[in-house]
Design a protein around this motif. Structure first.
Motif, PDB file in Angstrom:
ATOM      1  N   ARG A 122       0.828  -1.211   0.000  1.00 29.19           N
ATOM      2  CA  ARG A 122       0.000   0.000   0.000  1.00 29.19           C
ATOM      3  C   ARG A 122       0.861   1.261   0.000  1.00 29.19           C
ATOM      4  O   ARG A 122       0.485   2.277  -0.594  1.00 29.19           O
ATOM      5  CB  ARG A 122      -0.937  -0.014   1.204  1.00 29.19           C
ATOM      6  CG  ARG A 122      -2.089  -1.004   1.055  1.00 29.19           C
ATOM      7  CD  ARG A 122      -2.926  -1.098   2.300  1.00 29.19           C
ATOM      8  NE  ARG A 122      -4.143  -1.889   2.067  1.00 29.19           N
ATOM      9  CZ  ARG A 122      -4.776  -2.572   3.003  1.00 29.19           C
ATOM     10  NH1 ARG A 122      -4.322  -2.574   4.258  1.00 29.19           N
ATOM     11  NH2 ARG A 122      -5.860  -3.257   2.708  1.00 29.19           N
ATOM     12  N   TYR A 125       2.874   0.978  -3.770  1.00 31.99           N
ATOM     13  CA  TYR A 125       2.020   1.124  -4.962  1.00 31.99           C
ATOM     14  C   TYR A 125       0.684   1.733  -4.534  1.00 31.99           C
ATOM     15  O   TYR A 125      -0.339   1.046  -4.470  1.00 31.99           O
ATOM     16  CB  TYR A 125       1.770  -0.240  -5.606  1.00 31.99           C
ATOM     17  CG  TYR A 125       3.012  -1.068  -5.855  1.00 31.99           C
ATOM     18  CD1 TYR A 125       4.023  -0.629  -6.705  1.00 31.99           C
ATOM     19  CD2 TYR A 125       3.171  -2.317  -5.238  1.00 31.99           C
ATOM     20  CE1 TYR A 125       5.157  -1.400  -6.940  1.00 31.99           C
ATOM     21  CE2 TYR A 125       4.296  -3.091  -5.469  1.00 31.99           C
ATOM     22  CZ  TYR A 125       5.287  -2.627  -6.313  1.00 31.99           C
ATOM     23  OH  TYR A 125       6.406  -3.389  -6.543  1.00 31.99           O
ATOM     24  N   LEU A 128      -2.977   1.205  -6.621  1.00 35.43           N
ATOM     25  CA  LEU A 128      -3.594  -0.059  -7.003  1.00 35.43           C
ATOM     26  C   LEU A 128      -5.022  -0.154  -6.465  1.00 35.43           C
ATOM     27  O   LEU A 128      -5.330   0.365  -5.391  1.00 35.43           O
ATOM     28  CB  LEU A 128      -2.784  -1.242  -6.477  1.00 35.43           C
ATOM     29  CG  LEU A 128      -1.382  -1.461  -7.063  1.00 35.43           C
ATOM     30  CD1 LEU A 128      -0.809  -2.777  -6.543  1.00 35.43           C
ATOM     31  CD2 LEU A 128      -1.412  -1.460  -8.582  1.00 35.43           C
ATOM     32  N   ALA A 129      -5.877  -0.848  -7.217  1.00 33.03           N
ATOM     33  CA  ALA A 129      -7.258  -1.030  -6.771  1.00 33.03           C
ATOM     34  C   ALA A 129      -7.359  -2.098  -5.691  1.00 33.03           C
ATOM     35  O   ALA A 129      -8.206  -2.015  -4.801  1.00 33.03           O
ATOM     36  CB  ALA A 129      -8.147  -1.400  -7.957  1.00 33.03           C
ATOM     37  N   LYS A 130      -6.490  -3.118  -5.769  1.00 32.64           N
ATOM     38  CA  LYS A 130      -6.509  -4.213  -4.804  1.00 32.64           C
ATOM     39  C   LYS A 130      -5.085  -4.539  -4.380  1.00 32.64           C
ATOM     40  O   LYS A 130      -4.134  -4.309  -5.139  1.00 32.64           O
ATOM     41  CB  LYS A 130      -7.167  -5.455  -5.404  1.00 32.64           C
ATOM     42  CG  LYS A 130      -8.632  -5.298  -5.747  1.00 32.64           C
ATOM     43  CD  LYS A 130      -9.192  -6.595  -6.316  1.00 32.64           C
ATOM     44  CE  LYS A 130     -10.674  -6.466  -6.652  1.00 32.64           C
ATOM     45  NZ  LYS A 130     -11.220  -7.728  -7.218  1.00 32.64           N
ATOM     46  N   TYR A 131      -4.962  -5.121  -3.188  1.00 27.68           N
ATOM     47  CA  TYR A 131      -3.643  -5.471  -2.658  1.00 27.68           C
ATOM     48  C   TYR A 131      -3.583  -6.930  -2.206  1.00 27.68           C
ATOM     49  O   TYR A 131      -2.760  -7.284  -1.378  1.00 27.68           O
ATOM     50  CB  TYR A 131      -3.266  -4.533  -1.515  1.00 27.68           C
ATOM     51  CG  TYR A 131      -3.068  -3.110  -1.983  1.00 27.68           C
ATOM     52  CD1 TYR A 131      -1.847  -2.693  -2.488  1.00 27.68           C
ATOM     53  CD2 TYR A 131      -4.118  -2.208  -1.963  1.00 27.68           C
ATOM     54  CE1 TYR A 131      -1.665  -1.396  -2.936  1.00 27.68           C
ATOM     55  CE2 TYR A 131      -3.960  -0.902  -2.417  1.00 27.68           C
ATOM     56  CZ  TYR A 131      -2.718  -0.510  -2.903  1.00 27.68           C
ATOM     57  OH  TYR A 131      -2.542   0.764  -3.369  1.00 27.68           O
ATOM     58  N   SER A 132      -4.444  -7.754  -2.746  1.00 23.62           N
ATOM     59  CA  SER A 132      -4.382  -9.181  -2.458  1.00 23.62           C
ATOM     60  C   SER A 132      -3.100  -9.752  -3.052  1.00 23.62           C
ATOM     61  O   SER A 132      -2.453  -9.132  -3.921  1.00 23.62           O
ATOM     62  CB  SER A 132      -5.584  -9.904  -3.054  1.00 23.62           C
ATOM     63  OG  SER A 132      -5.531  -9.849  -4.476  1.00 23.62           O
ATOM     64  N   ASP A 134      -2.870 -12.185  -5.120  1.00 23.78           N
ATOM     65  CA  ASP A 134      -3.090 -12.372  -6.551  1.00 23.78           C
ATOM     66  C   ASP A 134      -2.951 -11.055  -7.314  1.00 23.78           C
ATOM     67  O   ASP A 134      -2.353 -11.016  -8.398  1.00 23.78           O
ATOM     68  CB  ASP A 134      -4.474 -12.975  -6.802  1.00 23.78           C
ATOM     69  CG  ASP A 134      -4.551 -14.437  -6.405  1.00 23.78           C
ATOM     70  OD1 ASP A 134      -3.549 -15.163  -6.579  1.00 23.78           O
ATOM     71  OD2 ASP A 134      -5.606 -14.858  -5.912  1.00 23.78           O
ATOM     72  N   ALA A 135      -3.516  -9.986  -6.768  1.00 27.78           N
ATOM     73  CA  ALA A 135      -3.432  -8.688  -7.439  1.00 27.78           C
ATOM     74  C   ALA A 135      -1.987  -8.206  -7.532  1.00 27.78           C
ATOM     75  O   ALA A 135      -1.566  -7.650  -8.558  1.00 27.78           O
ATOM     76  CB  ALA A 135      -4.284  -7.662  -6.698  1.00 27.78           C
ATOM     77  N   LEU A 136      -1.211  -8.427  -6.488  1.00 26.65           N
ATOM     78  CA  LEU A 136       0.185  -7.992  -6.503  1.00 26.65           C
ATOM     79  C   LEU A 136       1.028  -8.852  -7.438  1.00 26.65           C
ATOM     80  O   LEU A 136       1.933  -8.340  -8.115  1.00 26.65           O
ATOM     81  CB  LEU A 136       0.760  -8.022  -5.086  1.00 26.65           C
ATOM     82  CG  LEU A 136       0.198  -6.949  -4.153  1.00 26.65           C
ATOM     83  CD1 LEU A 136       0.647  -7.197  -2.718  1.00 26.65           C
ATOM     84  CD2 LEU A 136       0.628  -5.558  -4.603  1.00 26.65           C
ATOM     85  N   LYS A 138      -0.063 -10.156 -10.160  1.00 25.80           N
ATOM     86  CA  LYS A 138      -0.406  -9.659 -11.492  1.00 25.80           C
ATOM     87  C   LYS A 138       0.298  -8.339 -11.784  1.00 25.80           C
ATOM     88  O   LYS A 138       0.774  -8.111 -12.911  1.00 25.80           O
ATOM     89  CB  LYS A 138      -1.918  -9.487 -11.596  1.00 25.80           C
ATOM     90  CG  LYS A 138      -2.395  -9.044 -12.968  1.00 25.80           C
ATOM     91  CD  LYS A 138      -3.914  -8.976 -13.025  1.00 25.80           C
ATOM     92  CE  LYS A 138      -4.384  -8.529 -14.419  1.00 25.80           C
ATOM     93  NZ  LYS A 138      -5.874  -8.462 -14.484  1.00 25.80           N
ATOM     94  N   HIS A 139       0.390  -7.464 -10.775  1.00 29.42           N
ATOM     95  CA  HIS A 139       0.999  -6.143 -10.978  1.00 29.42           C
ATOM     96  C   HIS A 139       2.522  -6.217 -11.082  1.00 29.42           C
ATOM     97  O   HIS A 139       3.119  -5.618 -11.973  1.00 29.42           O
ATOM     98  CB  HIS A 139       0.610  -5.212  -9.829  1.00 29.42           C
ATOM     99  CG  HIS A 139       1.215  -3.845  -9.921  1.00 29.42           C
ATOM    100  ND1 HIS A 139       0.793  -2.907 -10.840  1.00 29.42           N
ATOM    101  CD2 HIS A 139       2.236  -3.263  -9.221  1.00 29.42           C
ATOM    102  CE1 HIS A 139       1.518  -1.807 -10.702  1.00 29.42           C
ATOM    103  NE2 HIS A 139       2.393  -1.996  -9.730  1.00 29.42           N
TER     104      HIS A 139
END
Length: 200
Positions: A122, A125, A128-132, A134-136, A138-139
């Motif tokens: 957080r 980045y 970002l819309a999400k910080y799960s 999986d989301a990280l 992907k990012h």
């Protein structure tokens, strides 16, 4: 970031039986050395919980009651896990959860500090819309070709978390800056808040 300045750091991940409070079913401990996950000295344990795994938890990590039948109970592996953790710093994604569960199972365990990669993400980045996890993944697109097992198993998630931590740490100049961004207040290793000067 000068990774050689880091203290001993272990990335941890736990999987539970889905109860509240949870019984552990899997623990992974992955050292980070010189900016790389050290799988050669990693530790991983699967344990049969005292209470059955819920259907939901089994669907997430795949560790069903049938799979866990015949695995050692927690009391049989507790000493080995505690010895592996020692008093090192730990890192985990949403570290409050892993720290709380491990502390409940290892009341004599006291890590030097707790890095939370969710809190760090957080700060690193902020858009970002999400910080799960999986989301990280992907990012950041970390190299997970050597990751053991699969997503939602402790060994995979610890490896992915380690790679994310290493990637994010490159944006900080020092260990102290990383700690300031990544250690939640109230957890071991949190910087002491600066005291306002008073007349007394």
């Amino acid at each position: 970031m000068n990774f050689s300045s880091w203290p001993t750091l272990l990335v941890v991940d736990v999987e539970g039986n889905g109860a509240a409070p949870p019984d552990l079913v899997e623990v992974a401990v992955l050292p980070v050395r010189e900016g790389q996950p050290d799988t050669s000295t990693a530790g991983a344990w699967v344990t049969k919980p005292k209470h059955p795994v819920t259907p939901f938890a089994a669907r997430v990590h795949g560790l069903t009651n049938q799979v866990l039948e015949g695995q050692p109970g927690w009391e049989e592996i507790e000493g080995a896990v505690h010895a592996r953790l020692g008093t090192a710093w730990i890192a985990a994604h949403n570290a409050h959860v892993d720290y709380r569960v491990l502390s409940a199972h290892l009341p004599q365990w006291h890590p030097a500090g707790v890095i939370d990669t969710l809190r760090l993400a957080r700060a690193t980045y902020p858009d970002l819309a999400k910080y799960s996890l999986d989301a990280l993944i992907k990012h950041v697109e970390p190299d997970l070709r050597q990751a053991p097992a699969q997503r939602h198993r402790a060994t995979f998630d610890a490896y992915a978390t380690a790679q994310l931590l290493i990637a994010m740490a490159g944006r900080y100049e020092s260990w102290e800056q990383l700690v300031a961004a990544a250690v939640p207040p109230g957890l071991p290793g949190a910087p002491e808040p600066e005291q306002e000067p008073t007349l007394w």
